[in-house]
Design an enzyme around this catalytic site. Structure first.
Site, PDB file in Angstrom:
ATOM      1  N   ALA A 101     -11.756 -17.107  15.703  1.00 37.55           N
ATOM      2  CA  ALA A 101     -12.468 -18.370  15.932  1.00 37.55           C
ATOM      3  C   ALA A 101     -12.297 -19.241  14.686  1.00 37.55           C
ATOM      4  O   ALA A 101     -11.851 -18.753  13.642  1.00 37.55           O
ATOM      5  CB  ALA A 101     -13.945 -18.106  16.194  1.00 37.55           C
ATOM      6  N   LYS A 102     -12.632 -20.501  14.775  1.00 39.97           N
ATOM      7  CA  LYS A 102     -12.623 -21.402  13.627  1.00 39.97           C
ATOM      8  C   LYS A 102     -13.441 -22.616  14.009  1.00 39.97           C
ATOM      9  O   LYS A 102     -13.542 -22.952  15.198  1.00 39.97           O
ATOM     10  CB  LYS A 102     -11.184 -21.835  13.301  1.00 39.97           C
ATOM     11  CG  LYS A 102     -10.971 -22.213  11.859  1.00 39.97           C
ATOM     12  CD  LYS A 102     -10.931 -20.984  10.976  1.00 39.97           C
ATOM     13  CE  LYS A 102     -10.498 -21.308   9.560  1.00 39.97           C
ATOM     14  NZ  LYS A 102     -10.401 -20.125   8.732  1.00 39.97           N
ATOM     15  N   GLY A 103     -14.013 -23.290  13.023  1.00 43.61           N
ATOM     16  CA  GLY A 103     -14.798 -24.469  13.379  1.00 43.61           C
ATOM     17  C   GLY A 103     -15.076 -25.330  12.180  1.00 43.61           C
ATOM     18  O   GLY A 103     -14.567 -25.086  11.086  1.00 43.61           O
TER      19      GLY A 103
END
Length: 411
Positions: A101-103
């Site tokens: 994931a990344k954000g």
């Protein structure tokens, strides 16, 4: 070529080598979920300001999704997508039970006061709290965020779900952070370098190193290489660059940077142009800063025999081909900088067990994981007759594809 295009290209190449079914190949490329939220906060002067926050959750076949949250003005959806996907392969290469994931939030942290950053972080957490979680998606710090940011997320999340220290990693030690986490990525880079050099009958002792980037990763890598008898002959960061053919005194340089905030004017070394570090005379080059620094313009001039990718995506695919023709061995980012996420995993494990480890145990386990992953990559290189980058990608993609098939998702 941007990060997303390069990651997709490496993935497709690995899928071809593995002979993956096109249905599973396409399902592995598409993110599981993309979240985009509006975060409006009152500034200190009372005016309202809005920011866009987002989270890309790429894959959860092997476990909860894992990846950083960055606060940066140019938070580009394509890049975040690429980095989320890269985390899926990276956790699989390291053999830790996560997906990617990344954000982040599109903002300029230095233009915000501490209380504005806190309000922004809490509003962002309120918007995504039901989409992250100990067994769902576990954020961590990234560019522009730190242990304090994680503490705010933990506190805000806990208001909704009860005290949950394992919902984020990279926390302050007092809130369940792990010992050894701060040095983890740099230490992992050094363990990865040792594993690669051992394969070639060499060790860090006596070799020369050039390090581009002297932030958390670069400074820890330099310190640990220096302790092991390696000669760091050139170092650069955004403030400048220094060189000394006899080896730089790293503890003294660290002290100088702490006092002055820059590398320039350090007594024990000469100044040099920052971009020259990449093509400096050395045995091992370690890019620890931005993506795309090795490209078709400068790859032909690289003098190092080994390139250790401590940054994400520092080598363009064109540079990869040039370096490969020159016989330069490139240790890929999805393995070389996996020390950070590995120790994040240890932090999560400690929080879930409610039992904390001492630093010696953290470092010992990190060495075991990094060394084991290197041998697994080498085995893939042998069975598919490919370079280390494809060895790592085939290892990671194969593990995720197997988990996906076993769970019966491609039916």
């Amino acid at each position: 070529m941007n990060a997303l295009a390069a990651t997709n290209r490496n993935f497709r190449k690995a899928a071809r080598i593995l002979g993956l079914d096109s249905k599973i190949e396409n399902s592995l490329l598409i993110p599981f979920r993309e979240i985009k939220v509006e975060c409006t906060i009152p500034k200190d002067d009372g005016t309202l300001v809005s920011y866009v926050g987002f989270r890309v959750q790429h894959d959860n076949a092997r476990g909860p999704m894992k990846g950083g949250i960055r606060y940066h003005p140019e938070v580009d959806p394509d890049e975040v997508n690429a980095l989320a996907q890269l985390m899926t392969w990276k956790t699989a290469v390291a053999d830790i039970p996560y997906g990617g994931a990344k954000g982040g939030i599109g903002c300029t942290p230095k233009d915000l006061s501490l209380s504005e950053l806190e309000r922004l972080t809490r509003v962002f957490t309120q918007k995504i709290h039901d989409l992250i979680g100990v067994n769902t998606d576990v954020p961590a710090p990234d560019m522009g965020t730190n242990a304090q940011t994680m503490a705010w997320i933990l506190d805000e999340y806990s208001k909704f779900h009860g005290y949950s220290p394992a919902v984020v990693t990279g926390k302050p030690i007092d809130l369940g952070g792990s010992l050894g986490r701060e040095a983890a990525t740099g230490r992992g880079v050094v363990y990865a370098t040792e594993a690669l050099l051992a394969e070639h009958g060499k060790s860090i002792n006596g070799l020369t190193f050039a390090i581009q980037g002297f932030g958390n990763v670069g400074s820890w890598a330099a310190r640990l290489i220096h302790e092991r008898g390696g000669k760091v002959v050139a170092v650069s960061d955004i403030t400048g660059a220094v060189k000394n053919p006899n080896g730089i005194d790293i503890p003294a340089l660290l002290q100088h940077k702490e006092v002055t905030g820059k590398l320039a004017d350090f007594i024990g070394a000469d100044a040099m142009a920052s971009d020259e570090v990449l093509v400096h005379e050395c045995d091992v080059l370690i890019p620890c800063a931005l993506g795309g620094v090795l490209n078709r313009e400068n790859a032909g001039d690289v003098k190092a025999k080994f390139v250790i990718e401590a940054a994400n995506h520092p080598t363009d695919p064109e540079a990869d081909e040039i370096l490969s023709k020159k016989g330069v061995v490139v240790l890929p980012d999805i393995y070389a900088n996996a020390g950070g996420v590995t120790v994040s995993y240890f932090e999560w494990v400690q929080n879930i067990q409610g039992f904390m480890w001492d630093e010696e145990k953290v470092n010992q386990e990190l060495r075991r994981y990094m060394t084991g992953a290197f041998h697994n990559i080498k085995n893939m290189c042998k069975s598919h007759n490919c370079d280390l980058r494809m060895g790592a990608f085939t290892l990671g993609v194969n593990r995720v594809a197997r988990a996906t098939a076993l769970r019966g998702w491609e039916a």
